[in-house]
Design a protein around this motif. Structure first.
Motif, PDB file in Angstrom:
ATOM      1  N   VAL A  59       0.820  -1.199   0.016  1.00 12.23           N
ATOM      2  CA  VAL A  59      -0.075  -0.101  -0.083  1.00 12.23           C
ATOM      3  C   VAL A  59       0.868   1.016  -0.066  1.00 12.23           C
ATOM      4  CG1 VAL A  59      -1.613   1.410   1.443  1.00 12.23           C
ATOM      5  CG2 VAL A  59      -2.027  -0.962   0.815  1.00 12.23           C
ATOM      6  N   ARG A  60       1.801   1.022   0.778  1.00 10.95           N
ATOM      7  CA  ARG A  60       2.869   2.342   0.769  1.00 10.95           C
ATOM      8  C   ARG A  60       3.302   2.570  -0.441  1.00 10.95           C
ATOM      9  NH1 ARG A  60       6.029   0.575   4.221  1.00 10.95           N
ATOM     10  NH2 ARG A  60       7.760   0.141   3.196  1.00 10.95           N
ATOM     11  N   GLU A  61       3.875   1.510  -1.192  1.00 11.97           N
ATOM     12  CA  GLU A  61       4.500   1.651  -2.476  1.00 11.97           C
ATOM     13  C   GLU A  61       3.675   2.240  -3.682  1.00 11.97           C
ATOM     14  OE1 GLU A  61       5.987  -2.136  -3.599  1.00 11.97           O
ATOM     15  OE2 GLU A  61       7.403  -2.062  -1.956  1.00 11.97           O
ATOM     16  N   LEU A  62       2.277   1.669  -3.420  1.00  8.43           N
ATOM     17  CA  LEU A  62       1.088   2.111  -4.269  1.00  8.43           C
ATOM     18  C   LEU A  62       1.014   3.544  -4.283  1.00  8.43           C
ATOM     19  CD1 LEU A  62      -1.187  -0.688  -4.439  1.00  8.43           C
ATOM     20  CD2 LEU A  62      -0.036   0.230  -6.461  1.00  8.43           C
ATOM     21  N   LEU A  63       0.938   3.872  -2.681  1.00  2.00           N
ATOM     22  CA  LEU A  63       0.611   5.496  -2.373  1.00  2.00           C
ATOM     23  C   LEU A  63       1.709   6.544  -3.008  1.00  2.00           C
ATOM     24  CD1 LEU A  63      -0.304   5.429   1.258  1.00  2.00           C
ATOM     25  CD2 LEU A  63      -1.591   6.477  -0.523  1.00  2.00           C
ATOM     26  N   GLU A  64       3.157   5.922  -2.988  1.00  2.07           N
ATOM     27  CA  GLU A  64       4.327   6.692  -3.444  1.00  2.07           C
ATOM     28  C   GLU A  64       4.088   6.857  -5.085  1.00  2.07           C
ATOM     29  OE1 GLU A  64       7.592   4.479  -2.087  1.00  2.07           O
ATOM     30  OE2 GLU A  64       7.376   5.326   0.017  1.00  2.07           O
ATOM     31  N   TRP A  65       3.465   6.093  -5.661  1.00  3.71           N
ATOM     32  CA  TRP A  65       3.578   5.707  -6.848  1.00  3.71           C
ATOM     33  C   TRP A  65       2.150   6.797  -7.561  1.00  3.71           C
ATOM     34  CZ3 TRP A  65      -0.430   3.386 -10.315  1.00  3.71           C
ATOM     35  CH2 TRP A  65      -0.284   3.236 -11.583  1.00  3.71           C
ATOM     36  N   GLY A  66       1.391   6.767  -6.600  1.00  4.10           N
ATOM     37  CA  GLY A  66       0.164   7.798  -6.962  1.00  4.10           C
ATOM     38  C   GLY A  66      -0.970   6.841  -7.180  1.00  4.10           C
ATOM     39  N   GLY A  67      -1.111   5.708  -7.166  1.00  2.00           N
ATOM     40  CA  GLY A  67      -1.993   4.928  -7.308  1.00  2.00           C
ATOM     41  C   GLY A  67      -3.111   4.754  -6.244  1.00  2.00           C
ATOM     42  N   LEU A  68      -2.906   5.219  -5.122  1.00  4.16           N
ATOM     43  CA  LEU A  68      -3.997   5.209  -4.033  1.00  4.16           C
ATOM     44  C   LEU A  68      -3.900   6.528  -3.553  1.00  4.16           C
ATOM     45  CD1 LEU A  68      -3.181   1.935  -2.099  1.00  4.16           C
ATOM     46  CD2 LEU A  68      -4.855   2.231  -3.724  1.00  4.16           C
ATOM     47  N   ASP A  69      -5.076   6.808  -2.850  1.00  4.05           N
ATOM     48  CA  ASP A  69      -5.296   8.151  -1.946  1.00  4.05           C
ATOM     49  C   ASP A  69      -5.552   7.590  -0.727  1.00  4.05           C
ATOM     50  OD1 ASP A  69      -4.945   9.984  -3.949  1.00  4.05           O
ATOM     51  OD2 ASP A  69      -6.838   9.722  -4.770  1.00  4.05           O
ATOM     52  N   VAL A  70      -5.457   8.461   0.327  1.00  5.37           N
ATOM     53  CA  VAL A  70      -5.950   8.067   1.829  1.00  5.37           C
ATOM     54  C   VAL A  70      -6.402   9.431   2.533  1.00  5.37           C
ATOM     55  CG1 VAL A  70      -3.577   8.594   2.635  1.00  5.37           C
ATOM     56  CG2 VAL A  70      -4.986   7.042   3.799  1.00  5.37           C
ATOM     57  N   ASP A  71      -7.552   9.067   3.094  1.00  7.72           N
ATOM     58  CA  ASP A  71      -8.093  10.312   3.722  1.00  7.72           C
ATOM     59  C   ASP A  71      -7.696  10.440   5.356  1.00  7.72           C
ATOM     60  OD1 ASP A  71      -9.583   8.387   5.367  1.00  7.72           O
ATOM     61  OD2 ASP A  71     -11.374   8.440   4.075  1.00  7.72           O
ATOM     62  N   GLU A  72      -8.332  11.290   5.889  1.00  5.85           N
ATOM     63  CA  GLU A  72      -7.908  11.478   7.465  1.00  5.85           C
ATOM     64  C   GLU A  72      -8.377  10.476   8.344  1.00  5.85           C
ATOM     65  OE1 GLU A  72      -9.891  15.106   8.202  1.00  5.85           O
ATOM     66  OE2 GLU A  72      -8.388  16.323   7.035  1.00  5.85           O
ATOM     67  N   GLN A  73      -9.237   9.558   7.954  1.00  7.80           N
ATOM     68  CA  GLN A  73      -9.938   8.393   8.698  1.00  7.80           C
ATOM     69  C   GLN A  73      -8.683   7.241   8.449  1.00  7.80           C
ATOM     70  OE1 GLN A  73     -12.407  10.471   7.173  1.00  7.80           O
ATOM     71  NE2 GLN A  73     -12.176  11.418   8.888  1.00  7.80           N
ATOM     72  N   GLY A  74      -7.927   7.173   7.434  1.00  2.60           N
ATOM     73  CA  GLY A  74      -6.910   6.290   7.291  1.00  2.60           C
ATOM     74  C   GLY A  74      -7.548   5.281   6.349  1.00  2.60           C
ATOM     75  N   ARG A  75      -8.547   5.760   5.634  1.00  4.72           N
ATOM     76  CA  ARG A  75      -9.145   4.793   4.326  1.00  4.72           C
ATOM     77  C   ARG A  75      -8.679   4.922   3.133  1.00  4.72           C
ATOM     78  NH1 ARG A  75     -13.522   2.298   6.686  1.00  4.72           N
ATOM     79  NH2 ARG A  75     -14.117   1.353   4.711  1.00  4.72           N
ATOM     80  N   TYR A  76      -8.312   4.004   2.487  1.00  6.28           N
ATOM     81  CA  TYR A  76      -7.760   4.193   1.396  1.00  6.28           C
ATOM     82  C   TYR A  76      -8.618   3.981  -0.205  1.00  6.28           C
ATOM     83  CZ  TYR A  76      -3.457   3.466   3.906  1.00  6.28           C
ATOM     84  OH  TYR A  76      -2.417   3.488   4.755  1.00  6.28           O
ATOM     85  N   ARG A  77      -8.389   4.633  -1.161  1.00  5.66           N
ATOM     86  CA  ARG A  77      -9.099   4.244  -2.454  1.00  5.66           C
ATOM     87  C   ARG A  77      -8.146   4.579  -3.599  1.00  5.66           C
ATOM     88  NH1 ARG A  77     -14.625   5.515  -2.251  1.00  5.66           N
ATOM     89  NH2 ARG A  77     -15.570   6.339  -0.405  1.00  5.66           N
ATOM     90  N   LEU A  78      -8.772   3.791  -4.670  1.00  7.92           N
ATOM     91  CA  LEU A  78      -7.942   3.863  -5.898  1.00  7.92           C
ATOM     92  C   LEU A  78      -7.936   5.499  -6.228  1.00  7.92           C
ATOM     93  CD1 LEU A  78      -9.324   0.944  -7.804  1.00  7.92           C
ATOM     94  CD2 LEU A  78      -7.176   1.021  -6.439  1.00  7.92           C
ATOM     95  N   SER A  79      -6.786   5.886  -6.906  1.00 11.71           N
ATOM     96  CA  SER A  79      -6.806   7.173  -7.131  1.00 11.71           C
ATOM     97  C   SER A  79      -7.174   7.430  -8.678  1.00 11.71           C
ATOM     98  CB  SER A  79      -5.230   7.693  -6.952  1.00 11.71           C
ATOM     99  OG  SER A  79      -4.468   7.198  -8.241  1.00 11.71           O
ATOM    100  N   ARG A  80      -7.260   8.707  -8.888  1.00  7.56           N
ATOM    101  CA  ARG A  80      -7.668   8.997 -10.253  1.00  7.56           C
ATOM    102  C   ARG A  80      -6.502   8.644 -11.532  1.00  7.56           C
ATOM    103  NH1 ARG A  80     -10.836  12.376 -12.937  1.00  7.56           N
ATOM    104  NH2 ARG A  80     -10.127  13.166 -15.166  1.00  7.56           N
ATOM    105  N   ARG A  81      -5.431   8.299 -11.073  1.00  7.40           N
ATOM    106  CA  ARG A  81      -4.291   7.742 -12.045  1.00  7.40           C
ATOM    107  C   ARG A  81      -4.936   6.578 -12.762  1.00  7.40           C
ATOM    108  NH1 ARG A  81       2.001   7.405 -11.081  1.00  7.40           N
ATOM    109  NH2 ARG A  81       2.696   7.047 -13.336  1.00  7.40           N
ATOM    110  N   PHE A  82      -5.488   5.440 -12.108  1.00 11.53           N
ATOM    111  CA  PHE A  82      -6.059   4.522 -12.878  1.00 11.53           C
ATOM    112  C   PHE A  82      -7.111   4.780 -13.702  1.00 11.53           C
ATOM    113  CE2 PHE A  82      -4.522   2.249  -8.919  1.00 11.53           C
ATOM    114  CZ  PHE A  82      -3.585   1.350  -9.601  1.00 11.53           C
ATOM    115  N   LEU A  83      -7.858   5.808 -13.592  1.00 13.91           N
ATOM    116  CA  LEU A  83      -9.016   6.357 -14.625  1.00 13.91           C
ATOM    117  C   LEU A  83      -8.275   6.938 -15.682  1.00 13.91           C
ATOM    118  CD1 LEU A  83     -11.892   6.652 -15.519  1.00 13.91           C
ATOM    119  CD2 LEU A  83     -11.976   8.885 -13.987  1.00 13.91           C
TER     120      LEU A  83
END
Length: 282
Positions: A59-83
């Motif tokens: 998950v950390r690697e995907l965050l660094e690549w820009g593939g995931l977003d994380v909110d203030e509650q610590g919940r992850y989502r796929l980022s706009r990069r995939f779109l």
């Protein structure tokens, strides 16, 4: 006895080989098909069937690549990069690009939630969804899925399938969501026959008692049904009859847009592949 146990363990290892790095990353991405697409790290670990430390690292690697977003509650989502990647490479996203202006017009004209859907095996997948009211199913969001036989868009897409395809679907994938949706082969075939006869589908209370939908097919330049447009209405308070013509009109307009753009898109794909192969047009 010990050797027998060791031999059995070795056999189990051969039956369940260790996943590659790519497979582990894909399992993390696949986890986001669960729930509403927003997951905590522990949920990602569980759905991906990975130890928590491994899931955390990926998950950390995907965050660094820009593939995931994380909110203030610590919940992850796929980022706009995939779109963005999808829109650059898939016909579905190109179709969505052409359809969006018409979806917006239909949404404004009717005040209803509207959807653009395509078929993926035995499910309908929503390429776009503009919602005007609460979401009954939780699935009619962008990227959401539902079985073909419980949605108006899905039934429109299935109605264009080959007879053998329909027989296969009817024998394997029918289920009862409510007492109103088709859930036997004879019920399904009767609904599909009406769709082919009328050129559109009205479903009422198939997914939930408070919801109904109208859908019409979208054709490509060859006349093949490649997508469907749908509008969702409230049963008991809205009549579907006045909505049929607007939905069919915008399906026709999207079909015309696809036909008008099919040749340039196809030619660009051919030219791109020729360049990759080192073939230069004379």
């Amino acid at each position: 006895m010990v050797s027998a146990v060791a031999s059995e363990a070795a056999g189990n290892e051969q039956e369940a080989p260790k996943r590659t790095a790519a497979q582990r990353v894909l399992s993390v991405l696949g986890a986001f098909a669960h729930g509403d697409g927003s997951l905590r790290l522990s949920e990602i670990s569980r759905h991906a069937d990975l130890p928590l430390p491994t899931a955390h690292r990926l998950v950390r690697e995907l965050l660094e690549w820009g593939g995931l977003d994380v909110d203030e509650q610590g919940r992850y989502r796929l980022s706009r990069r995939f779109l963005d990647l999808a829109s650059a490479s898939t016909s579905g996203m190109r179709m969505r690009e052409l359809a969006v202006p018409h979806l917006v017009d239909l949404h404004r004209r009717t005040g209803l939630s509207v959807q653009l859907a395509v078929r993926d095996d035995h499910e309908v997948v929503y390429l776009d969804a503009l919602r005007a009211h609460p979401n009954w199913s939780g699935a009619n969001r962008i990227g959401g899925r539902l079985p073909l036989h419980v949605t108006a868009t899905g039934l429109v897409l299935l109605a264009d399938a080959a007879p053998d395809d329909i027989e296969d679907f009817a024998s394997k994938h029918l289920s009862r969501f409510t007492e109103f949706n088709p859930a036997t082969p004879s019920e399904l075939k009767a609904v599909l026959a009406r769709v082919r006869r009328d050129g559109y589908c009205i479903s009422e209370k198939f997914v939930a008692h408070g919801a109904g939908a109208i859908a019409a097919p979208i054709h490509d330049s060859s006349g093949k049904v490649v997508a469907a447009i749908g509008a969702v209405f409230r049963t008991g308070t809205q009549s579907p009859a006045p909505l049929v013509d607007p939905v069919r009109l915008y399906a026709t307009r999207i079909s015309a847009a696809l036909s008008a753009n099919s040749t340039p898109l196809d030619q660009r794909t051919i030219d791109f592949n020729r360049r990759r192969a080192g073939i230069v047009s004379s």
